[in-house]
Design a protein around this motif. Sequence first.
Motif, short mmCIF file in Angstrom:
data_model
loop_
_atom_site.label_atom_id
_atom_site.label_comp_id
_atom_site.label_asym_id
_atom_site.label_seq_id
_atom_site.Cartn_x
_atom_site.Cartn_y
_atom_site.Cartn_z
N GLY A 1 67.93 55.03 2.77
CA GLY A 1 67.25 53.84 2.68
C GLY A 1 66.62 53.66 1.09
O GLY A 1 66.76 52.32 0.84
N LEU A 2 66.89 54.50 0.30
CA LEU A 2 66.49 54.35 -1.27
C LEU A 2 67.73 53.61 -1.94
O LEU A 2 67.62 52.65 -2.67
CB LEU A 2 66.49 55.62 -1.86
N ASN B 1 69.82 51.69 -0.17
CA ASN B 1 70.05 50.36 0.35
C ASN B 1 68.77 49.46 -0.43
O ASN B 1 69.13 48.26 -0.82
CB ASN B 1 69.47 50.26 1.75
N THR B 2 67.74 50.11 -0.84
CA THR B 2 66.77 49.31 -1.51
C THR B 2 67.08 48.83 -3.01
O THR B 2 67.05 47.78 -3.43
CB THR B 2 65.30 50.25 -1.56
N ALA C 1 67.94 45.20 -4.47
CA ALA C 1 67.04 44.79 -5.49
C ALA C 1 67.88 44.36 -6.73
O ALA C 1 67.83 43.29 -7.46
CB ALA C 1 66.08 45.92 -5.94
N THR D 1 61.75 43.72 -6.65
CA THR D 1 62.11 44.82 -6.17
C THR D 1 60.60 45.40 -5.17
O THR D 1 60.97 45.68 -3.98
CB THR D 1 61.77 45.94 -7.44
N LYS D 2 59.41 45.19 -5.51
CA LYS D 2 58.56 45.29 -4.46
C LYS D 2 58.66 44.44 -3.12
O LYS D 2 58.36 44.95 -1.87
CB LYS D 2 57.21 45.15 -5.18
N SER E 1 61.15 43.44 -1.84
CA SER E 1 62.27 43.95 -0.77
C SER E 1 61.91 44.97 0.30
O SER E 1 62.34 45.15 1.18
CB SER E 1 63.46 44.81 -1.51
N SER E 2 60.53 45.46 0.13
CA SER E 2 60.05 46.27 1.19
C SER E 2 59.72 45.56 2.38
O SER E 2 59.45 46.04 3.71
CB SER E 2 58.65 46.97 0.86
N ASP F 1 65.89 49.46 4.59
CA ASP F 1 65.67 49.91 3.36
C ASP F 1 64.74 51.30 3.39
O ASP F 1 64.38 51.91 4.56
CB ASP F 1 64.71 48.89 2.63
N LEU F 2 64.10 51.57 2.19
CA LEU F 2 63.48 52.68 2.13
C LEU F 2 62.14 52.75 3.10
O LEU F 2 61.96 53.70 3.82
CB LEU F 2 62.83 53.19 0.66
N TYR G 1 58.62 53.71 -5.34
CA TYR G 1 58.58 52.32 -5.99
C TYR G 1 58.02 52.40 -7.24
O TYR G 1 58.05 51.61 -8.28
CB TYR G 1 57.58 51.59 -4.88
#
Length: 398
Positions: free
Chosen positions: A93-94, A96-97, A101, A336-337, A339-340, A349-350, A375
């Motif tokens: 998941g990390l 993929n994030t 990003a 980046t944030k 993307s959650s 994702d994460l 994050y």
Amino acid sequence: MPAAQDRPGGTETSQAVPFWRNPRNRAVVFQAVTLLLVFSAGYYIFVNTQANLQRQSISTGFGFLNREAGFGIGEALIRYSAADSYARALLIGLLNTVKVASIGILFTLLLGVVIGVSRLSRNWLLSRLAAAYIEVVQNIPVLLQLFFWYAIFHDVLPSPRESIQPLPGVFFNNRGFYFPMPAGHAAYAWAAAALCVAVVSNGLLRRWARRRQERTGQLFPFWPVAVILQIGLPLLAWYLAGAPTAMNVPELKGFNFLGGFSLSPEFSALLIGLVLYTSAFVAEIVRAGIQAIPRGQSEAAMSLGLKSNLVLSLIILPQAMRVIIPPLTSQMLNLTKNSSLAVAIGYPDLVSVANTTINQTGQAIEGVLIIMVVYLMLSLITSAYMNWYNKKKALVER
């Protein structure tokens, strides 16, 4: 209050200031009391949480990370199966994030600069189109945009058996986008190494060209040479390593395509939504940064006979970057944030993987803590790099 008084004998003696009237002592006491209150509140929350977890028979700790996950993940940059641990699932998941990003930031910067410069164009139609894009995209919530793009890819595109084929070997359907890619060969590893060498060489070449211009005033044709190096070196390495031409073309087998290179609808919708939304804000930052430069700068450059593209690249943008970089950092962090929000359209994702982990193990506090720490680290790394870049671009005063 006087600090000293004169005695009849003519000598001067100091009078001690009371402890509570000394500002320095009061500051130390107030800070100590504040720190004590913060630690007391934290200790109360910790003890209360532990008691509630024990009362509900919920185990604590990170030992669950070594247990078998037991669920699959649709997209993974490294090998993964349901038999792997929760720690590896969270790592997937990390990654993929980080993937969405990093690619999103790259495309956002390119699109934002183009739209920001177009917003200031003397071409009436181009300027109005850029303004309309900014106003429309900025004022639609990013989550709604993600739903829009996902609905287009998932509901409008046909099934795999009725895929759209715009080019030979390229297929678009509601399962994803499929492209042919070169078949595995050592020549491509050499080409990738040559590509890295070309990037480093262009960096050194740019530094040398800048120093040469500062010393002699002569411009070096950097960009044509850089493009030749960036394309020519990998091609030369590929040719010397055997020049393989075999391609891995996707083929329909069963209910879906196999082989080639593919992009899922979830990843595509997330990437496009984030890039379009954030680039509108970046465009406004670029526009404001350019307009912050006095008009006399460009007029003086044009009076010297410089072309408009050289005025923009050599005079305006280098000065505007000092204004652009700080707010640009905030937009990179926002992307980046944001993307959650991928969890809303099913991209693993994460946050999505952590939610599944929490549902299966009941380790909610540990799972949320992992998300927060990850994050936080991503934001701190991005901020540290941009602060370094900002200091490098700052005006040096003598």
